[in-house]
Design a protein around this motif. Structure first.
Motif, PDB file in Angstrom:
ATOM      1  N   SER A 146      38.169  71.846  33.941  1.00 29.12           N
ATOM      2  CA  SER A 146      37.940  71.725  32.502  1.00 29.12           C
ATOM      3  C   SER A 146      37.363  70.350  32.171  1.00 29.12           C
ATOM      4  O   SER A 146      37.653  69.355  32.846  1.00 29.12           O
ATOM      5  N   PRO A 147      36.572  70.273  31.113  1.00 30.43           N
ATOM      6  CA  PRO A 147      35.982  68.990  30.720  1.00 30.43           C
ATOM      7  C   PRO A 147      37.039  67.927  30.418  1.00 30.43           C
ATOM      8  O   PRO A 147      36.829  66.750  30.700  1.00 30.43           O
ATOM      9  N   ASP A 148      38.178  68.346  29.863  1.00 31.65           N
ATOM     10  CA  ASP A 148      39.245  67.379  29.562  1.00 31.65           C
ATOM     11  C   ASP A 148      39.777  66.734  30.831  1.00 31.65           C
ATOM     12  O   ASP A 148      40.019  65.535  30.874  1.00 31.65           O
ATOM     13  N   VAL A 149      39.960  67.532  31.864  1.00 32.83           N
ATOM     14  CA  VAL A 149      40.449  66.995  33.138  1.00 32.83           C
ATOM     15  C   VAL A 149      39.389  66.081  33.752  1.00 32.83           C
ATOM     16  O   VAL A 149      39.702  65.023  34.284  1.00 32.83           O
ATOM     17  N   LYS A 150      38.138  66.486  33.661  1.00 29.90           N
ATOM     18  CA  LYS A 150      37.060  65.648  34.193  1.00 29.90           C
ATOM     19  C   LYS A 150      37.020  64.283  33.504  1.00 29.90           C
ATOM     20  O   LYS A 150      36.760  63.271  34.138  1.00 29.90           O
ATOM     21  N   LYS A 151      37.288  64.263  32.173  1.00 28.46           N
ATOM     22  CA  LYS A 151      37.300  62.999  31.438  1.00 28.46           C
ATOM     23  C   LYS A 151      38.375  62.059  31.975  1.00 28.46           C
ATOM     24  O   LYS A 151      38.190  60.850  32.013  1.00 28.46           O
ATOM     25  N   MET A 152      39.519  62.630  32.368  1.00 30.11           N
ATOM     26  CA  MET A 152      40.639  61.808  32.830  1.00 30.11           C
ATOM     27  C   MET A 152      40.450  61.313  34.255  1.00 30.11           C
ATOM     28  O   MET A 152      41.075  60.349  34.669  1.00 30.11           O
ATOM     29  N   THR A 153      39.589  61.948  35.000  1.00 36.31           N
ATOM     30  CA  THR A 153      39.371  61.561  36.389  1.00 36.31           C
ATOM     31  C   THR A 153      38.814  60.153  36.450  1.00 36.31           C
ATOM     32  O   THR A 153      37.881  59.806  35.739  1.00 36.31           O
ATOM     33  N   GLY A 154      39.421  59.330  37.269  1.00 39.85           N
ATOM     34  CA  GLY A 154      38.949  57.970  37.454  1.00 39.85           C
ATOM     35  C   GLY A 154      39.508  56.971  36.466  1.00 39.85           C
ATOM     36  O   GLY A 154      39.087  55.826  36.450  1.00 39.85           O
ATOM     37  N   ILE A 155      40.463  57.384  35.629  1.00 38.97           N
ATOM     38  CA  ILE A 155      41.051  56.451  34.661  1.00 38.97           C
ATOM     39  C   ILE A 155      41.783  55.325  35.387  1.00 38.97           C
ATOM     40  O   ILE A 155      41.667  54.169  35.030  1.00 38.97           O
ATOM     41  N   LEU A 156      42.534  55.676  36.416  1.00 42.34           N
ATOM     42  CA  LEU A 156      43.254  54.664  37.189  1.00 42.34           C
ATOM     43  C   LEU A 156      42.339  54.108  38.275  1.00 42.34           C
ATOM     44  O   LEU A 156      41.680  54.871  38.976  1.00 42.34           O
ATOM     45  N   PRO A 157      42.303  52.803  38.413  1.00 42.81           N
ATOM     46  CA  PRO A 157      41.495  52.244  39.494  1.00 42.81           C
ATOM     47  C   PRO A 157      42.072  52.651  40.847  1.00 42.81           C
ATOM     48  O   PRO A 157      43.272  52.836  41.001  1.00 42.81           O
ATOM     49  N   ARG A 158      41.215  52.788  41.821  1.00 43.48           N
ATOM     50  CA  ARG A 158      41.658  53.203  43.159  1.00 43.48           C
ATOM     51  C   ARG A 158      42.608  52.189  43.787  1.00 43.48           C
ATOM     52  O   ARG A 158      43.382  52.505  44.664  1.00 43.48           O
ATOM     53  N   SER A 159      42.541  50.941  43.337  1.00 41.72           N
ATOM     54  CA  SER A 159      43.402  49.902  43.900  1.00 41.72           C
ATOM     55  C   SER A 159      44.863  50.074  43.477  1.00 41.72           C
ATOM     56  O   SER A 159      45.752  49.498  44.083  1.00 41.72           O
ATOM     57  N   LYS A 160      45.123  50.839  42.446  1.00 41.74           N
ATOM     58  CA  LYS A 160      46.490  51.072  41.962  1.00 41.74           C
ATOM     59  C   LYS A 160      47.123  52.214  42.731  1.00 41.74           C
ATOM     60  O   LYS A 160      46.487  53.235  42.984  1.00 41.74           O
ATOM     61  N   ASP A 161      48.371  52.044  43.092  1.00 36.91           N
ATOM     62  CA  ASP A 161      49.141  53.120  43.710  1.00 36.91           C
ATOM     63  C   ASP A 161      49.936  53.794  42.590  1.00 36.91           C
ATOM     64  O   ASP A 161      51.006  53.325  42.203  1.00 36.91           O
ATOM     65  N   ALA A 162      49.378  54.856  42.028  1.00 40.39           N
ATOM     66  CA  ALA A 162      49.973  55.508  40.864  1.00 40.39           C
ATOM     67  C   ALA A 162      51.395  55.978  41.137  1.00 40.39           C
ATOM     68  O   ALA A 162      52.278  55.841  40.287  1.00 40.39           O
ATOM     69  N   ARG A 163      51.645  56.493  42.307  1.00 42.43           N
ATOM     70  CA  ARG A 163      52.990  56.982  42.639  1.00 42.43           C
ATOM     71  C   ARG A 163      53.999  55.836  42.638  1.00 42.43           C
ATOM     72  O   ARG A 163      55.075  55.937  42.083  1.00 42.43           O
ATOM     73  N   ALA A 164      53.623  54.717  43.246  1.00 44.61           N
ATOM     74  CA  ALA A 164      54.522  53.554  43.291  1.00 44.61           C
ATOM     75  C   ALA A 164      54.738  52.988  41.890  1.00 44.61           C
ATOM     76  O   ALA A 164      55.861  52.623  41.523  1.00 44.61           O
ATOM     77  N   GLU A 165      53.675  52.939  41.098  1.00 46.00           N
ATOM     78  CA  GLU A 165      53.789  52.437  39.725  1.00 46.00           C
ATOM     79  C   GLU A 165      54.736  53.320  38.910  1.00 46.00           C
ATOM     80  O   GLU A 165      55.569  52.825  38.159  1.00 46.00           O
ATOM     81  N   TYR A 166      54.599  54.622  39.063  1.00 48.52           N
ATOM     82  CA  TYR A 166      55.448  55.548  38.312  1.00 48.52           C
ATOM     83  C   TYR A 166      56.903  55.424  38.772  1.00 48.52           C
ATOM     84  O   TYR A 166      57.824  55.429  37.965  1.00 48.52           O
ATOM     85  N   HIS A 167      57.094  55.293  40.070  1.00 52.62           N
ATOM     86  CA  HIS A 167      58.446  55.134  40.613  1.00 52.62           C
ATOM     87  C   HIS A 167      59.093  53.861  40.043  1.00 52.62           C
ATOM     88  O   HIS A 167      60.254  53.871  39.627  1.00 52.62           O
ATOM     89  N   GLU A 168      58.321  52.787  40.000  1.00 50.22           N
ATOM     90  CA  GLU A 168      58.821  51.523  39.443  1.00 50.22           C
ATOM     91  C   GLU A 168      59.173  51.691  37.963  1.00 50.22           C
ATOM     92  O   GLU A 168      60.198  51.211  37.487  1.00 50.22           O
ATOM     93  N   TYR A 169      58.318  52.390  37.235  1.00 51.36           N
ATOM     94  CA  TYR A 169      58.563  52.653  35.810  1.00 51.36           C
ATOM     95  C   TYR A 169      59.879  53.412  35.617  1.00 51.36           C
ATOM     96  O   TYR A 169      60.692  53.062  34.757  1.00 51.36           O
ATOM     97  N   LEU A 170      60.098  54.435  36.441  1.00 48.94           N
ATOM     98  CA  LEU A 170      61.342  55.223  36.327  1.00 48.94           C
ATOM     99  C   LEU A 170      62.568  54.386  36.655  1.00 48.94           C
ATOM    100  O   LEU A 170      63.598  54.526  35.999  1.00 48.94           O
ATOM    101  N   LEU A 171      62.445  53.516  37.663  1.00 49.19           N
ATOM    102  CA  LEU A 171      63.582  52.655  37.999  1.00 49.19           C
ATOM    103  C   LEU A 171      63.933  51.743  36.848  1.00 49.19           C
ATOM    104  O   LEU A 171      65.115  51.559  36.512  1.00 49.19           O
ATOM    105  N   LYS A 172      62.925  51.150  36.208  1.00 47.77           N
ATOM    106  CA  LYS A 172      63.177  50.277  35.056  1.00 47.77           C
ATOM    107  C   LYS A 172      63.754  51.065  33.884  1.00 47.77           C
ATOM    108  O   LYS A 172      64.680  50.611  33.208  1.00 47.77           O
ATOM    109  N   LYS A 173      63.204  52.237  33.654  1.00 45.06           N
ATOM    110  CA  LYS A 173      63.626  53.064  32.530  1.00 45.06           C
ATOM    111  C   LYS A 173      65.091  53.478  32.652  1.00 45.06           C
ATOM    112  O   LYS A 173      65.847  53.487  31.688  1.00 45.06           O
ATOM    113  N   HIS A 174      65.523  53.814  33.854  1.00 44.85           N
ATOM    114  CA  HIS A 174      66.870  54.338  34.059  1.00 44.85           C
ATOM    115  C   HIS A 174      67.844  53.299  34.601  1.00 44.85           C
ATOM    116  O   HIS A 174      68.900  53.642  35.100  1.00 44.85           O
ATOM    117  N   SER A 175      67.490  52.037  34.505  1.00 46.29           N
ATOM    118  CA  SER A 175      68.383  50.974  34.985  1.00 46.29           C
ATOM    119  C   SER A 175      69.249  50.458  33.861  1.00 46.29           C
ATOM    120  O   SER A 175      68.970  50.495  32.729  1.00 46.29           O
TER     121      SER A 175
END
Length: 78
Positions: free
Chosen positions: A49-78
């Motif tokens: 879908s065009p909406d999904v295509k728009k979102m592709t590439g939003i995060l730079p490849r240098s970012k580890d999205a999974r690690a960032e999200y995991h860190e966010y959850l740890l902070k949120k639930h601490s």
């Protein structure tokens, strides 16, 4: 519609699981597999879908999205 038969080798455990799933959804195992095959064919026809295509590439490849999200959850639930 012309139909054909297909023999699929499955283990007894796989067959039992397939039949139980179909029964829970008030289908036969054949109908369940037929519907799944149709769904796979439909997926091939539709592009991303065009909406999904728009979102592709939003995060730079240098970012580890999974690690960032995991860190966010740890902070949120601490």
């Amino acid at each position: 519609m012309r139909t054909s038969n297909l023999n699929v080798p499955l283990s007894p455990k796989e067959i039992e699981s397939l039949e139980q799933y179909a029964q829970r959804h008030k289908l036969t195992a054949s109908e369940l597999l037929r519907r799944y095959a149709r769904r796979l064919l439909r997926k091939k026809r539709y592009a991303i879908s065009p909406d999904v295509k728009k979102m592709t590439g939003i995060l730079p490849r240098s970012k580890d999205a999974r690690a960032e999200y995991h860190e966010y959850l740890l902070k949120k639930h601490s």
